[in-house]
Write an enzyme that holds these catalytic residues in place. Structure first.
Site, PDB file in Angstrom:
ATOM      1  N   ARG A  45       0.977  -1.459 -10.155  1.00 48.44           N
ATOM      2  CA  ARG A  45       2.429  -1.662 -10.014  1.00 48.44           C
ATOM      3  C   ARG A  45       2.827  -3.109 -10.282  1.00 48.44           C
ATOM      4  NH1 ARG A  45       3.955   0.634  -4.588  1.00 48.44           N
ATOM      5  NH2 ARG A  45       1.949   1.630  -4.664  1.00 48.44           N
ATOM      6  N   ARG A  46       1.923  -4.036  -9.998  1.00 50.30           N
ATOM      7  CA  ARG A  46       2.231  -5.441 -10.296  1.00 50.30           C
ATOM      8  C   ARG A  46       0.960  -6.156 -10.744  1.00 50.30           C
ATOM      9  NH1 ARG A  46       1.998  -4.774  -4.716  1.00 50.30           N
ATOM     10  NH2 ARG A  46       4.032  -3.835  -4.637  1.00 50.30           N
ATOM     11  N   LYS A 103     -13.051   5.306   1.176  1.00 50.31           N
ATOM     12  CA  LYS A 103     -13.802   6.044   2.210  1.00 50.31           C
ATOM     13  C   LYS A 103     -12.966   7.109   2.892  1.00 50.31           C
ATOM     14  CE  LYS A 103     -12.245   1.946   3.319  1.00 50.31           C
ATOM     15  NZ  LYS A 103     -12.472   0.527   3.319  1.00 50.31           N
ATOM     16  N   VAL A 130     -18.757   2.650   1.462  1.00 50.84           N
ATOM     17  CA  VAL A 130     -19.429   2.327   2.738  1.00 50.84           C
ATOM     18  C   VAL A 130     -20.189   1.007   2.626  1.00 50.84           C
ATOM     19  CG1 VAL A 130     -21.021   3.153   4.516  1.00 50.84           C
ATOM     20  CG2 VAL A 130     -19.745   4.811   3.148  1.00 50.84           C
ATOM     21  N   GLY A 185      -8.570 -10.654   2.794  1.00 49.87           N
ATOM     22  CA  GLY A 185      -8.678  -9.382   2.059  1.00 49.87           C
ATOM     23  C   GLY A 185      -9.725  -8.447   2.626  1.00 49.87           C
ATOM     24  N   GLU A 188      -7.944  -3.379   6.171  1.00 51.27           N
ATOM     25  CA  GLU A 188      -7.245  -2.292   5.483  1.00 51.27           C
ATOM     26  C   GLU A 188      -5.753  -2.618   5.402  1.00 51.27           C
ATOM     27  OE1 GLU A 188      -8.933   0.555   4.197  1.00 51.27           O
ATOM     28  OE2 GLU A 188     -10.415  -0.967   4.617  1.00 51.27           O
ATOM     29  N   LYS A 203     -16.522   6.020   7.322  1.00 49.79           N
ATOM     30  CA  LYS A 203     -17.803   5.618   6.716  1.00 49.79           C
ATOM     31  C   LYS A 203     -18.977   6.343   7.385  1.00 49.79           C
ATOM     32  CE  LYS A 203     -15.961   1.077   5.463  1.00 49.79           C
ATOM     33  NZ  LYS A 203     -15.706  -0.282   5.962  1.00 49.79           N
TER      34      LYS A 203
END
Ligand code: HSE
Length: 435
Positions: A45-46, A103, A130, A185, A188, A203
Protein backbone atom coordinates in the site's frame (compact mmCIF):
# COMPACT_ATOMS: atom_id res chain seq x y z
CA UNK A 1 20.64 -20.01 -15.47
CA UNK A 2 16.84 -20.29 -15.39
CA UNK A 3 15.04 -17.69 -13.32
CA UNK A 4 12.23 -17.88 -10.80
CA UNK A 5 9.90 -14.91 -10.42
CA UNK A 6 8.92 -13.79 -6.95
CA UNK A 7 6.12 -11.42 -5.95
CA UNK A 8 6.43 -9.92 -2.48
CA UNK A 9 3.18 -8.84 -0.81
CA UNK A 10 3.77 -6.48 2.08
CA UNK A 11 6.69 -4.10 2.48
CA UNK A 12 6.78 -3.61 6.24
CA UNK A 13 9.65 -4.60 8.54
CA UNK A 14 9.94 -8.16 7.18
CA UNK A 15 9.08 -7.30 3.55
CA UNK A 16 11.79 -4.67 3.43
CA UNK A 17 14.23 -7.14 5.01
CA UNK A 18 13.43 -9.76 2.37
CA UNK A 19 13.81 -7.26 -0.46
CA UNK A 20 17.12 -5.90 0.84
CA UNK A 21 18.61 -9.30 1.66
CA UNK A 22 17.65 -10.76 -1.72
CA UNK A 23 19.39 -7.80 -3.35
CA UNK A 24 22.47 -7.79 -1.13
CA UNK A 25 23.13 -11.55 -1.12
CA UNK A 26 21.84 -12.40 -4.57
CA UNK A 27 25.04 -14.22 -5.55
CA UNK A 28 25.10 -16.90 -2.79
CA UNK A 29 21.30 -17.10 -2.73
CA UNK A 30 21.10 -17.79 -6.47
CA UNK A 31 23.94 -20.30 -6.24
CA UNK A 32 22.10 -22.18 -3.48
CA UNK A 33 18.79 -22.04 -5.33
CA UNK A 34 20.48 -23.11 -8.55
CA UNK A 35 18.51 -20.43 -10.37
CA UNK A 36 18.22 -16.65 -10.50
CA UNK A 37 15.65 -15.41 -8.01
CA UNK A 38 14.09 -12.26 -9.32
CA UNK A 39 11.68 -10.00 -7.47
CA UNK A 40 9.28 -9.24 -10.29
CA UNK A 41 6.75 -7.23 -8.33
CA UNK A 42 6.12 -5.86 -4.90
CA UNK A 43 2.55 -5.38 -3.74
CA UNK A 44 2.35 -2.77 -1.00
CA UNK A 45 0.00 0.00 0.00
CA UNK A 46 2.93 2.35 0.56
CA UNK A 47 6.65 2.49 -0.17
CA UNK A 48 9.15 1.75 2.58
CA UNK A 49 12.00 4.26 2.95
CA UNK A 50 14.17 1.42 4.28
CA UNK A 51 14.49 -0.18 0.86
CA UNK A 52 15.32 1.05 -2.60
CA UNK A 53 12.72 -0.40 -4.92
CA UNK A 54 13.44 2.03 -7.79
CA UNK A 55 14.11 -0.82 -10.24
CA UNK A 56 11.15 -2.96 -9.17
CA UNK A 57 7.51 -2.61 -10.07
CA UNK A 58 5.47 -1.64 -7.02
CA UNK A 59 1.73 -2.13 -7.26
CA UNK A 60 -0.88 -1.16 -4.72
CA UNK A 61 -3.21 -4.13 -5.11
CA UNK A 62 -1.55 -7.21 -3.64
CA UNK A 63 -4.13 -9.44 -5.34
CA UNK A 64 -2.67 -8.40 -8.70
CA UNK A 65 0.59 -10.00 -7.57
CA UNK A 66 -1.22 -13.22 -6.63
CA UNK A 67 -2.87 -13.33 -10.07
CA UNK A 68 0.13 -12.26 -12.17
CA UNK A 69 0.75 -15.12 -14.65
CA UNK A 70 4.50 -14.44 -14.57
CA UNK A 71 4.89 -14.81 -10.81
CA UNK A 72 6.00 -18.27 -9.60
CA UNK A 73 6.18 -17.67 -5.84
CA UNK A 74 3.97 -15.32 -3.84
CA UNK A 75 5.54 -14.17 -0.57
CA UNK A 76 2.82 -13.21 1.91
CA UNK A 77 4.13 -10.71 4.47
CA UNK A 78 1.06 -8.68 5.32
CA UNK A 79 0.07 -10.61 8.47
CA UNK A 80 -3.39 -11.19 9.93
CA UNK A 81 -5.88 -13.88 9.01
CA UNK A 82 -8.43 -12.15 6.79
CA UNK A 83 -6.84 -10.44 3.77
CA UNK A 84 -3.81 -12.73 4.11
CA UNK A 85 -6.09 -15.79 3.93
CA UNK A 86 -7.77 -14.48 0.77
CA UNK A 87 -4.40 -13.61 -0.72
CA UNK A 88 -2.91 -17.07 -0.09
CA UNK A 89 -6.02 -18.80 -1.45
CA UNK A 90 -5.99 -16.55 -4.54
CA UNK A 91 -2.29 -17.32 -5.10
CA UNK A 92 -2.92 -21.08 -4.82
CA UNK A 93 -5.92 -20.78 -7.10
CA UNK A 94 -3.66 -19.19 -9.67
CA UNK A 95 -1.08 -21.96 -9.36
CA UNK A 96 1.51 -20.07 -7.31
CA UNK A 97 3.70 -21.50 -4.58
CA UNK A 98 3.43 -19.51 -1.36
CA UNK A 99 6.00 -18.49 1.23
CA UNK A 100 4.62 -16.91 4.39
CA UNK A 101 5.82 -15.68 7.77
CA UNK A 102 2.28 -15.68 9.10
CA UNK A 103 1.96 -17.87 12.21
CA UNK A 104 -1.64 -16.84 12.95
CA UNK A 105 -2.70 -17.83 9.45
CA UNK A 106 -0.93 -21.19 9.59
CA UNK A 107 -2.11 -22.00 13.13
CA UNK A 108 -5.74 -21.10 12.38
CA UNK A 109 -6.15 -22.06 8.72
CA UNK A 110 -3.10 -24.21 8.00
CA UNK A 111 -4.99 -27.48 7.54
CA UNK A 112 -7.25 -26.01 4.89
CA UNK A 113 -4.44 -24.11 3.17
CA UNK A 114 -2.12 -27.15 3.08
CA UNK A 115 -4.93 -29.35 1.73
CA UNK A 116 -5.61 -26.92 -1.13
CA UNK A 117 -1.88 -26.62 -1.85
CA UNK A 118 -1.42 -30.41 -1.82
CA UNK A 119 -4.35 -30.93 -4.18
CA UNK A 120 -2.68 -28.57 -6.65
CA UNK A 121 0.86 -29.87 -6.18
CA UNK A 122 1.96 -26.54 -4.72
CA UNK A 123 4.12 -25.67 -1.73
CA UNK A 124 3.14 -23.44 1.20
CA UNK A 125 6.34 -22.83 3.16
CA UNK A 126 6.36 -21.12 6.56
CA UNK A 127 9.82 -21.35 8.17
CA UNK A 128 9.66 -17.69 9.27
CA UNK A 129 6.40 -18.26 11.14
CA UNK A 130 8.16 -19.69 14.21
CA UNK A 131 11.21 -18.41 16.07
CA UNK A 132 12.28 -15.81 13.48
CA UNK A 133 15.70 -16.63 12.10
CA UNK A 134 16.06 -20.07 13.75
CA UNK A 135 15.41 -22.83 11.17
CA UNK A 136 13.23 -24.71 13.64
CA UNK A 137 10.59 -25.93 11.17
CA UNK A 138 13.21 -27.67 9.06
CA UNK A 139 14.92 -28.99 12.19
CA UNK A 140 11.75 -30.61 13.53
CA UNK A 141 10.33 -31.78 10.23
CA UNK A 142 13.50 -32.97 8.54
CA UNK A 143 16.52 -32.87 10.85
CA UNK A 144 14.78 -34.85 13.59
CA UNK A 145 12.70 -37.07 11.28
CA UNK A 146 14.15 -40.23 12.86
CA UNK A 147 12.90 -39.37 16.36
CA UNK A 148 9.82 -39.64 18.48
CA UNK A 149 9.57 -36.28 20.21
CA UNK A 150 8.94 -36.42 23.96
CA UNK A 151 8.60 -32.72 24.65
CA UNK A 152 9.61 -29.31 23.49
CA UNK A 153 9.75 -26.04 25.36
CA UNK A 154 10.71 -22.69 24.04
CA UNK A 155 10.96 -18.98 24.29
CA UNK A 156 9.07 -18.32 21.08
CA UNK A 157 8.10 -14.68 21.37
CA UNK A 158 10.92 -12.18 21.05
CA UNK A 159 8.93 -9.22 22.35
CA UNK A 160 8.03 -10.82 25.69
CA UNK A 161 11.56 -12.11 26.12
CA UNK A 162 12.91 -8.63 25.42
CA UNK A 163 10.51 -7.15 28.00
CA UNK A 164 11.30 -9.77 30.68
CA UNK A 165 15.07 -9.45 30.11
CA UNK A 166 14.96 -5.67 30.48
CA UNK A 167 12.74 -5.89 33.57
CA UNK A 168 15.10 -8.44 35.10
CA UNK A 169 18.45 -6.88 34.27
CA UNK A 170 17.63 -3.15 34.37
CA UNK A 171 14.46 -3.00 36.46
CA UNK A 172 12.75 -1.20 33.55
CA UNK A 173 9.06 -0.56 33.25
CA UNK A 174 6.89 -2.96 31.26
CA UNK A 175 5.23 -0.22 29.12
CA UNK A 176 8.48 1.54 28.37
CA UNK A 177 10.18 -1.65 27.10
CA UNK A 178 7.12 -2.56 25.02
CA UNK A 179 7.33 0.78 23.19
CA UNK A 180 10.98 0.07 22.41
CA UNK A 181 10.09 -3.42 21.11
CA UNK A 182 7.50 -1.82 18.83
CA UNK A 183 10.00 0.74 17.55
CA UNK A 184 12.47 -2.04 16.77
CA UNK A 185 9.84 -3.88 14.72
CA UNK A 186 9.67 -6.92 17.05
CA UNK A 187 6.08 -6.58 18.23
CA UNK A 188 2.96 -7.62 16.35
CA UNK A 189 0.70 -4.95 14.81
CA UNK A 190 -1.46 -5.53 17.88
CA UNK A 191 1.09 -6.02 20.69
CA UNK A 192 -1.48 -7.71 22.92
CA UNK A 193 -0.79 -10.75 20.71
CA UNK A 194 2.73 -10.73 22.12
CA UNK A 195 2.15 -9.87 25.77
CA UNK A 196 -0.98 -12.01 26.19
CA UNK A 197 0.75 -15.07 24.72
CA UNK A 198 -1.42 -15.39 21.60
CA UNK A 199 1.52 -15.13 19.21
CA UNK A 200 3.38 -17.79 21.21
CA UNK A 201 0.25 -19.97 21.17
CA UNK A 202 0.11 -19.80 17.36
CA UNK A 203 3.76 -20.82 17.16
CA UNK A 204 3.40 -23.60 19.74
CA UNK A 205 0.54 -25.18 17.78
CA UNK A 206 2.73 -25.30 14.68
CA UNK A 207 5.64 -26.85 16.58
CA UNK A 208 3.40 -29.40 18.32
CA UNK A 209 1.80 -30.43 15.06
CA UNK A 210 5.23 -31.11 13.54
CA UNK A 211 6.54 -32.77 16.70
CA UNK A 212 3.62 -35.11 17.38
CA UNK A 213 2.15 -35.59 13.90
CA UNK A 214 -1.20 -34.10 14.79
CA UNK A 215 -3.41 -31.65 12.87
CA UNK A 216 -3.00 -27.95 13.59
CA UNK A 217 -5.56 -26.82 16.16
CA UNK A 218 -5.64 -24.21 18.89
CA UNK A 219 -8.34 -26.07 20.78
CA UNK A 220 -7.50 -26.91 24.39
CA UNK A 221 -4.29 -24.86 24.42
CA UNK A 222 -3.75 -23.00 27.70
CA UNK A 223 -2.50 -19.43 27.32
CA UNK A 224 -1.36 -16.89 29.87
CA UNK A 225 0.63 -13.75 29.08
CA UNK A 226 3.07 -11.60 31.04
CA UNK A 227 0.79 -8.65 31.83
CA UNK A 228 0.03 -9.85 35.37
CA UNK A 229 3.67 -10.44 36.25
CA UNK A 230 4.96 -8.11 38.92
CA UNK A 231 8.57 -6.89 39.14
CA UNK A 232 8.69 -8.29 42.70
CA UNK A 233 8.08 -11.81 41.32
CA UNK A 234 11.00 -11.42 38.92
CA UNK A 235 13.13 -10.32 41.89
CA UNK A 236 11.92 -13.08 44.29
CA UNK A 237 12.50 -15.67 41.55
CA UNK A 238 16.13 -14.52 41.33
CA UNK A 239 16.44 -14.75 45.11
CA UNK A 240 15.37 -18.39 44.86
CA UNK A 241 17.81 -19.09 41.99
CA UNK A 242 15.32 -18.85 39.13
CA UNK A 243 14.62 -16.62 36.14
CA UNK A 244 11.13 -15.86 34.83
CA UNK A 245 10.71 -16.72 31.14
CA UNK A 246 7.62 -16.85 28.98
CA UNK A 247 7.55 -20.42 27.64
CA UNK A 248 5.54 -22.44 25.18
CA UNK A 249 5.53 -26.08 26.29
CA UNK A 250 4.28 -29.15 24.41
CA UNK A 251 4.68 -32.56 26.01
CA UNK A 252 3.44 -35.94 24.87
CA UNK A 253 2.32 -38.48 27.48
CA UNK A 254 0.01 -41.49 27.77
CA UNK A 255 -2.81 -39.17 28.83
CA UNK A 256 -2.46 -36.93 25.79
CA UNK A 257 -0.56 -33.79 24.88
CA UNK A 258 0.17 -30.83 27.12
CA UNK A 259 -0.06 -27.56 25.22
CA UNK A 260 0.56 -24.50 27.33
CA UNK A 261 1.97 -21.00 27.11
CA UNK A 262 2.68 -19.14 30.36
CA UNK A 263 5.30 -17.34 32.44
CA UNK A 264 7.60 -19.96 33.93
CA UNK A 265 10.36 -20.02 36.52
CA UNK A 266 13.41 -21.82 35.14
CA UNK A 267 16.59 -22.48 37.16
CA UNK A 268 19.07 -19.68 36.51
CA UNK A 269 21.74 -22.27 35.62
CA UNK A 270 19.61 -23.82 32.85
CA UNK A 271 20.53 -23.03 29.25
CA UNK A 272 17.19 -21.42 28.52
CA UNK A 273 17.60 -18.97 31.42
CA UNK A 274 20.53 -17.42 29.56
CA UNK A 275 18.41 -16.60 26.49
CA UNK A 276 17.89 -12.86 26.67
CA UNK A 277 16.65 -9.87 24.69
CA UNK A 278 14.80 -10.63 21.47
CA UNK A 279 16.40 -14.07 21.21
CA UNK A 280 14.31 -17.22 21.00
CA UNK A 281 15.30 -20.76 21.93
CA UNK A 282 13.53 -24.05 21.47
CA UNK A 283 14.60 -27.07 23.49
CA UNK A 284 13.51 -30.40 22.04
CA UNK A 285 13.74 -33.72 23.85
CA UNK A 286 13.55 -36.74 21.57
CA UNK A 287 14.13 -40.47 21.97
CA UNK A 288 17.14 -40.93 19.69
CA UNK A 289 19.00 -37.65 19.76
CA UNK A 290 18.31 -36.71 23.39
CA UNK A 291 17.90 -33.03 24.23
CA UNK A 292 18.80 -30.36 21.69
CA UNK A 293 18.60 -26.57 21.91
CA UNK A 294 18.05 -24.25 18.96
CA UNK A 295 18.89 -20.64 19.67
CA UNK A 296 18.89 -17.38 17.75
CA UNK A 297 17.10 -14.11 16.97
CA UNK A 298 13.35 -14.57 17.21
CA UNK A 299 12.15 -11.42 15.48
CA UNK A 300 13.36 -8.43 13.51
CA UNK A 301 13.73 -7.51 9.89
CA UNK A 302 16.69 -9.48 8.55
CA UNK A 303 16.58 -12.49 10.91
CA UNK A 304 13.00 -13.11 9.77
CA UNK A 305 13.94 -12.35 6.16
CA UNK A 306 16.68 -14.99 6.47
CA UNK A 307 14.00 -17.64 7.15
CA UNK A 308 11.66 -16.33 4.42
CA UNK A 309 14.46 -16.50 1.86
CA UNK A 310 15.44 -20.01 2.97
CA UNK A 311 11.91 -21.02 1.95
CA UNK A 312 12.12 -19.15 -1.36
CA UNK A 313 15.39 -21.00 -2.09
CA UNK A 314 13.78 -24.32 -1.15
CA UNK A 315 10.79 -23.79 -3.41
CA UNK A 316 12.88 -22.36 -6.26
CA UNK A 317 15.40 -25.19 -6.23
CA UNK A 318 12.73 -27.85 -6.69
CA UNK A 319 10.22 -25.81 -8.67
CA UNK A 320 10.38 -28.21 -11.62
CA UNK A 321 10.32 -31.36 -9.46
CA UNK A 322 7.33 -33.67 -9.05
CA UNK A 323 5.21 -32.50 -6.09
CA UNK A 324 5.78 -35.86 -4.34
CA UNK A 325 9.52 -35.27 -4.34
CA UNK A 326 9.16 -32.30 -2.00
CA UNK A 327 8.94 -32.45 1.81
CA UNK A 328 5.25 -32.06 2.76
CA UNK A 329 4.22 -29.02 4.81
CA UNK A 330 3.73 -30.94 8.06
CA UNK A 331 6.31 -33.65 7.37
CA UNK A 332 3.93 -36.35 6.15
CA UNK A 333 0.80 -36.79 4.10
CA UNK A 334 -2.02 -34.81 5.76
CA UNK A 335 -4.13 -37.99 5.99
CA UNK A 336 -1.52 -39.53 8.34
CA UNK A 337 -1.87 -36.80 10.97
CA UNK A 338 -3.67 -38.05 14.06
CA UNK A 339 -5.56 -35.83 16.52
CA UNK A 340 -4.48 -36.31 20.15
CA UNK A 341 -6.40 -35.37 23.31
CA UNK A 342 -5.13 -32.09 24.73
CA UNK A 343 -4.71 -32.27 28.52
CA UNK A 344 -6.60 -29.94 30.78
CA UNK A 345 -4.24 -27.56 32.60
CA UNK A 346 -5.72 -28.86 35.91
CA UNK A 347 -4.23 -32.30 35.19
CA UNK A 348 -0.74 -31.08 34.45
CA UNK A 349 2.04 -31.78 36.94
CA UNK A 350 4.66 -29.19 37.69
CA UNK A 351 6.21 -27.24 40.56
CA UNK A 352 4.86 -23.86 41.61
CA UNK A 353 6.05 -20.52 42.92
CA UNK A 354 3.45 -18.86 45.18
CA UNK A 355 3.40 -15.35 46.64
CA UNK A 356 0.91 -13.88 49.07
CA UNK A 357 0.56 -11.44 51.92
CA UNK A 358 0.02 -12.92 55.40
CA UNK A 359 -0.40 -11.46 58.88
CA UNK A 360 2.88 -11.42 60.80
CA UNK A 361 1.91 -13.37 63.93
CA UNK A 362 2.64 -16.80 65.45
CA UNK A 363 0.85 -19.79 63.91
CA UNK A 364 0.06 -18.24 60.54
CA UNK A 365 2.74 -20.11 58.62
CA UNK A 366 1.86 -23.38 60.29
CA UNK A 367 -1.81 -22.97 59.19
CA UNK A 368 -0.57 -22.46 55.65
CA UNK A 369 1.86 -25.38 55.63
CA UNK A 370 -0.86 -27.62 57.11
CA UNK A 371 -3.17 -26.79 54.19
CA UNK A 372 -0.33 -27.61 51.81
CA UNK A 373 0.34 -30.91 53.58
CA UNK A 374 -3.39 -31.79 53.62
CA UNK A 375 -3.37 -31.24 49.84
CA UNK A 376 -0.36 -33.60 49.54
CA UNK A 377 1.83 -30.75 48.31
CA UNK A 378 5.39 -30.84 49.50
CA UNK A 379 7.24 -27.56 50.03
CA UNK A 380 10.70 -27.13 48.51
CA UNK A 381 11.50 -23.66 49.89
CA UNK A 382 9.79 -20.89 51.80
CA UNK A 383 10.84 -17.30 52.38
CA UNK A 384 9.25 -14.44 54.26
CA UNK A 385 9.92 -10.77 53.50
CA UNK A 386 8.90 -7.72 55.49
CA UNK A 387 6.46 -5.22 54.04
CA UNK A 388 7.29 -1.50 54.56
CA UNK A 389 7.69 -0.39 58.20
CA UNK A 390 4.39 -0.03 60.03
CA UNK A 391 2.60 -2.84 58.15
CA UNK A 392 1.51 -5.95 60.03
CA UNK A 393 1.74 -8.14 56.95
CA UNK A 394 4.67 -9.95 55.36
CA UNK A 395 5.21 -11.35 51.90
CA UNK A 396 5.36 -15.16 51.94
CA UNK A 397 6.95 -16.92 48.99
CA UNK A 398 6.67 -20.70 48.65
CA UNK A 399 8.28 -23.01 46.13
CA UNK A 400 6.55 -26.38 45.90
CA UNK A 401 7.71 -29.76 44.69
CA UNK A 402 6.01 -31.28 41.64
CA UNK A 403 2.26 -31.55 42.11
CA UNK A 404 -0.93 -31.62 40.08
CA UNK A 405 -2.31 -28.17 39.27
CA UNK A 406 -5.71 -29.33 40.55
CA UNK A 407 -4.22 -29.92 44.03
CA UNK A 408 -2.47 -26.56 43.99
CA UNK A 409 -5.74 -24.82 43.05
CA UNK A 410 -7.49 -26.49 46.00
CA UNK A 411 -4.76 -25.40 48.40
CA UNK A 412 -4.80 -21.84 47.00
CA UNK A 413 -8.55 -21.62 47.57
CA UNK A 414 -8.18 -22.74 51.21
CA UNK A 415 -5.27 -20.45 51.95
CA UNK A 416 -7.09 -17.45 50.46
CA UNK A 417 -9.97 -18.14 52.87
CA UNK A 418 -7.73 -17.78 55.94
CA UNK A 419 -8.43 -14.57 57.83
CA UNK A 420 -4.71 -14.10 58.24
CA UNK A 421 -4.09 -13.97 54.49
CA UNK A 422 -4.75 -10.77 52.56
CA UNK A 423 -5.73 -10.58 48.89
CA UNK A 424 -5.20 -13.30 46.33
CA UNK A 425 -2.32 -15.70 45.84
CA UNK A 426 -0.09 -15.15 42.81
CA UNK A 427 1.38 -18.32 41.42
CA UNK A 428 3.77 -19.11 38.57
CA UNK A 429 4.58 -22.56 37.20
CA UNK A 430 8.15 -23.84 37.54
CA UNK A 431 9.93 -26.13 35.04
CA UNK A 432 13.36 -27.72 35.32
CA UNK A 433 13.70 -28.87 31.67
CA UNK A 434 17.39 -29.73 31.15
CA UNK A 435 18.25 -29.98 34.87
N1 HSE B 1 6.02 -10.45 17.46
C1 HSE B 1 6.80 -11.60 17.21
C2 HSE B 1 7.79 -11.76 18.35
C3 HSE B 1 7.52 -11.46 15.91
O1 HSE B 1 7.99 -10.81 19.12
O2 HSE B 1 8.35 -12.83 18.51
C4 HSE B 1 8.16 -12.72 15.43
O3 HSE B 1 7.23 -13.73 15.21
Amino acid sequence: MRSVQVGICGLGTVGAGVFNLLTRNSQPINARANCAINVLQVGARRDNPNCDTADTEIIRDIFDVAKNPQVDIVVELIGGTTVAYDLVMTALDHGKHVVTANKALIAEHGMEIFAVAASKGLVVAYEAAVAGGIPIIKALREGLAANRINWLAGIINGTTNFILSEMDSKGRDFEDVLVEAQQKGYAEADPTFDVEGIDAAHKLVILASLAFGMPLSLEGLFTDGITNLEPQDVAYARELGYVVKHLGIARSSDQGVELRVHPTLVPEKSLIAAVNDVSNAVMIDADAVGTTLFYGPGAGSEPTASAVIADIVDVARTIDAEADARVPALGCDLSLLQPRPIMDIEDIETSFYMRFSALDKPGVLSDITKIMADSSISIEAIIQREHPVGEDYVNVIILTNVTKEKLLDGAVEHIEQLETVRGSIHFIRVEHLDQ
